[in-house]
Scaffold this motif. Structure first.
Motif, PDB file in Angstrom:
ATOM      1  N   PRO A 270      33.837  37.149  35.214  1.00  0.00           N
ATOM      2  CA  PRO A 270      35.002  36.254  35.269  1.00  0.00           C
ATOM      3  C   PRO A 270      36.282  36.938  35.734  1.00  0.00           C
ATOM      4  O   PRO A 270      37.059  36.357  36.506  1.00  0.00           O
ATOM      5  N   VAL A 271      36.526  38.165  35.283  1.00  0.00           N
ATOM      6  CA  VAL A 271      37.763  38.865  35.643  1.00  0.00           C
ATOM      7  C   VAL A 271      37.773  39.224  37.126  1.00  0.00           C
ATOM      8  O   VAL A 271      38.785  39.083  37.816  1.00  0.00           O
ATOM      9  N   GLU A 272      36.643  39.672  37.616  1.00  0.00           N
ATOM     10  CA  GLU A 272      36.580  40.124  39.005  1.00  0.00           C
ATOM     11  C   GLU A 272      36.480  38.979  40.013  1.00  0.00           C
ATOM     12  O   GLU A 272      37.078  39.043  41.088  1.00  0.00           O
TER      13      GLU A 272
ATOM     14  N   LEU B 258      24.686  53.530  37.183  1.00  0.00           N
ATOM     15  CA  LEU B 258      23.460  54.245  37.526  1.00  0.00           C
ATOM     16  C   LEU B 258      22.560  53.398  38.408  1.00  0.00           C
ATOM     17  O   LEU B 258      21.965  53.890  39.370  1.00  0.00           O
ATOM     18  N   ARG B 259      22.491  52.098  38.081  1.00  0.00           N
ATOM     19  CA  ARG B 259      21.657  51.215  38.872  1.00  0.00           C
ATOM     20  C   ARG B 259      22.202  51.121  40.293  1.00  0.00           C
ATOM     21  O   ARG B 259      21.474  51.064  41.259  1.00  0.00           O
ATOM     22  N   TYR B 260      23.528  51.134  40.408  1.00  0.00           N
ATOM     23  CA  TYR B 260      24.139  51.088  41.735  1.00  0.00           C
ATOM     24  C   TYR B 260      23.785  52.355  42.515  1.00  0.00           C
ATOM     25  O   TYR B 260      23.445  52.312  43.697  1.00  0.00           O
TER      26      TYR B 260
ATOM     27  N   PHE C 235      31.291  46.707  45.048  1.00  0.00           N
ATOM     28  CA  PHE C 235      31.060  45.617  44.106  1.00  0.00           C
ATOM     29  C   PHE C 235      29.875  44.766  44.549  1.00  0.00           C
ATOM     30  O   PHE C 235      29.046  44.352  43.724  1.00  0.00           O
ATOM     31  N   LYS C 236      29.767  44.490  45.830  1.00  0.00           N
ATOM     32  CA  LYS C 236      28.647  43.697  46.330  1.00  0.00           C
ATOM     33  C   LYS C 236      27.315  44.418  46.093  1.00  0.00           C
ATOM     34  O   LYS C 236      26.305  43.788  45.783  1.00  0.00           O
TER      35      LYS C 236
ATOM     36  N   ALA D  34      35.661  46.749  39.618  1.00  0.00           N
ATOM     37  CA  ALA D  34      34.520  46.152  38.923  1.00  0.00           C
ATOM     38  C   ALA D  34      33.663  47.215  38.272  1.00  0.00           C
ATOM     39  O   ALA D  34      33.115  47.022  37.198  1.00  0.00           O
ATOM     40  N   LEU D  35      33.570  48.376  38.925  1.00  0.00           N
ATOM     41  CA  LEU D  35      32.719  49.433  38.384  1.00  0.00           C
ATOM     42  C   LEU D  35      33.347  50.084  37.163  1.00  0.00           C
ATOM     43  O   LEU D  35      32.679  50.778  36.423  1.00  0.00           O
TER      44      LEU D  35
END
Length: 311
Positions: A98-100, A16-18, A196-197, A4-5
Motif C-alpha cells: 500500500p505505501v509503495e 534475498l529472494r530478489y 522494485f519490479k 520498497a526494499l
C-alpha cells in the motif's frame, strides 16, 4: 524516503529472494514469465489503440486528460478497496504494497488540481470504466486469487510505460514542473523502479499456485487489458468531439460529431448547465429555411455596405 526494499513490507527474506532472481535464470513456468508471454498480444494491442498512440505523440487535450484521470480514479479506488479486503489472504497478501504502490490518494490530488476543491461533485464513472470496476469488485469478493492479474497489469505498467506518459503529459499540457496534475505517475516511496519490479515479480513467482490457477490469472490479465482498451476507445470517441481546447477558462467547442451527452463542456459540468449543447443548438437553428433566408439577406446587405465603404 525509504525504498520498497527498505520498507517493512520487504524484509530480509524478500531481499534475498530478489538476489536469487538476479543470479538464477527465471523458469518459463514462473508466473511472471507466463504473464509476460501470455499477455504480449494484448499488451501490443493496447499500445496501438488510437488514444495511446495520440498520447505518446503529445496529441492529448487537457479535457480528455482530465477524463482519463477520472477513469483511473474509479479504477484504482475499486482495485485498492479489494486489495485492502484481501491483504491477509495468502493468495494475494505477498503483493500487498500500500505505501509503495497505492494510487488513489495521488489521483485525488490530481483531480483536485484539475477540478477544484469540489472535484468529487464534478466527476462521474463512465460506462466503460464502470464495467472494469464491476469486474474488479467481483474478483476481489469471489475470486481473490485473480486480483494478482489486475494488480500486475496496472502497477507494473505504471512503473514502466507510465513514466514515459508522465513526461509527455507534462510537456504537452504545459503542467507545472512541481508535478501538479501528474501525481498519479509519481512513486515517492520507490527509489528504484527496476529493483522494485524485480522484487514484485519474485513475490509473484513465490505464490503457491497450481497450473490451473496460473492459467486463470493469465486469462484474467488479458481481460484487464481488454477493459483498459474499452476505456481507451471510449476516451478516443470523446476526443474526436473536442474540436479545440478551451482557452482561459472558456467553453470547449463541440464539432457536432458523436453523442451530444459527451460534449466536453457538459461532461465537465455534469448536468449543471442547460440540457443542450450550444454548438448543436446553433447548428440546428441555422438549418431552418427561414433563418437561412435571413442570414443570406444580412450577408447581401453587409457585402453592399462593404463595397460602398471601399468606393
Amino acid at each position: 524516503m525509504p525504498s520498497a526494499l527498505e520498507s517493512p513490507e520487504a524484509g530480509e527474506d524478500d531481499i534475498l529472494r530478489y538476489e536469487e532472481m538476479k543470479d538464477n535464470a527465471v523458469s518459463p513456468m514462473d508466473l511472471s514469465e507466463l504473464l509476460k508471454e501470455g499477455t504480449k498480444e494484448s499488451h501490443d494491442r493496447a499500445e496501438n489503440t488510437q488514444f495511446v498512440k495520440d498520447f505518446l505523440k503529445g496529441r492529448i487535450k487537457k479535457e480528455l486528460f482530465k477524463l482519463a484521470t477520472v477513469a483511473l480514479y474509479f479504477t484504482y479506488s475499486a482495485l485498492e478497496e479489494e486489495m485492502d479486503r484481501n491483504k491477509e489472504n495468502p493468495v494475494f497478501a505477498p503483493l500487498y504494497f500500500p505505501v509503495e504502490l497505492h494510487r488513489r490518494e495521488a489521483l485525488a490530488k490530481d483531480l483536485k488540481y484539475f477540478y477544484g476543491e469540489d472535484w468529487k461533485e464534478k466527476i462521474q464513472c463512465s460506462e466503460a470504466t464502470q464495467h472494469y470496476v464491476d469486474r474488479i469488485h467481483h474478483v476481489g469478493q469471489h475470486e481473490p486469487e485473480l486480483l494478482v492479474a489486475h494488480a500486475y497489469t496496472r502497477y507494473m505498467g505504471d512503473l514502466s510505460g507510465g513514466q514515459v506518459l508522465k513526461k509527455v503529459a507534462q510537456r504537452a499540457l504545459k503542467l507545472p514542473s512541481t508535478e501538479e496534475g501528474i501525481q498519479f505517475y509519481v512513486f515517492d516511496n520507490i527509489s528504484n523502479a527496476q529493483q522494485f519490479k524485480q522484487l514484485y515479480r519474485a513475490r509473484m513467482n513465490a505464490l503457491d499456485l497450481d497450473k490451473n490457477t496460473k492459467e486463470r490469472i493469465i486469462e484474467e490479465a488479458n481481460k484487464a487489458f481488454r477493459f483498459n482498451m474499452q476505456v481507451f476507445d471510449e476516451l478516443d470517441k470523446i476526443g474526436r468531439s473536442l474540436a479545440e481546447e478551451a482557452q482561459d477558462g472558456g467553453v470547449p467547442v463541440h464539432d457536432g460529431k458523436g453523442d451530444i451527452r459527451k460534449c466536453p463542456y457538459y461532461a465537465d459540468k455534469l448536468g449543471t448547465a442547460s440540457p443542450g449543447c450550444p454548438f448543436h443548438a446553433a447548428v440546428g437553428l441555422a438549418r431552418q429555411p427561414l433563418v437561412q433566408l435571413v442570414l443570406a439577406a444580412c450577408m447581401a446587405v453587409a457585402a453592399g455596405a462593404a463595397a460602398w465603404y471601399i468606393l
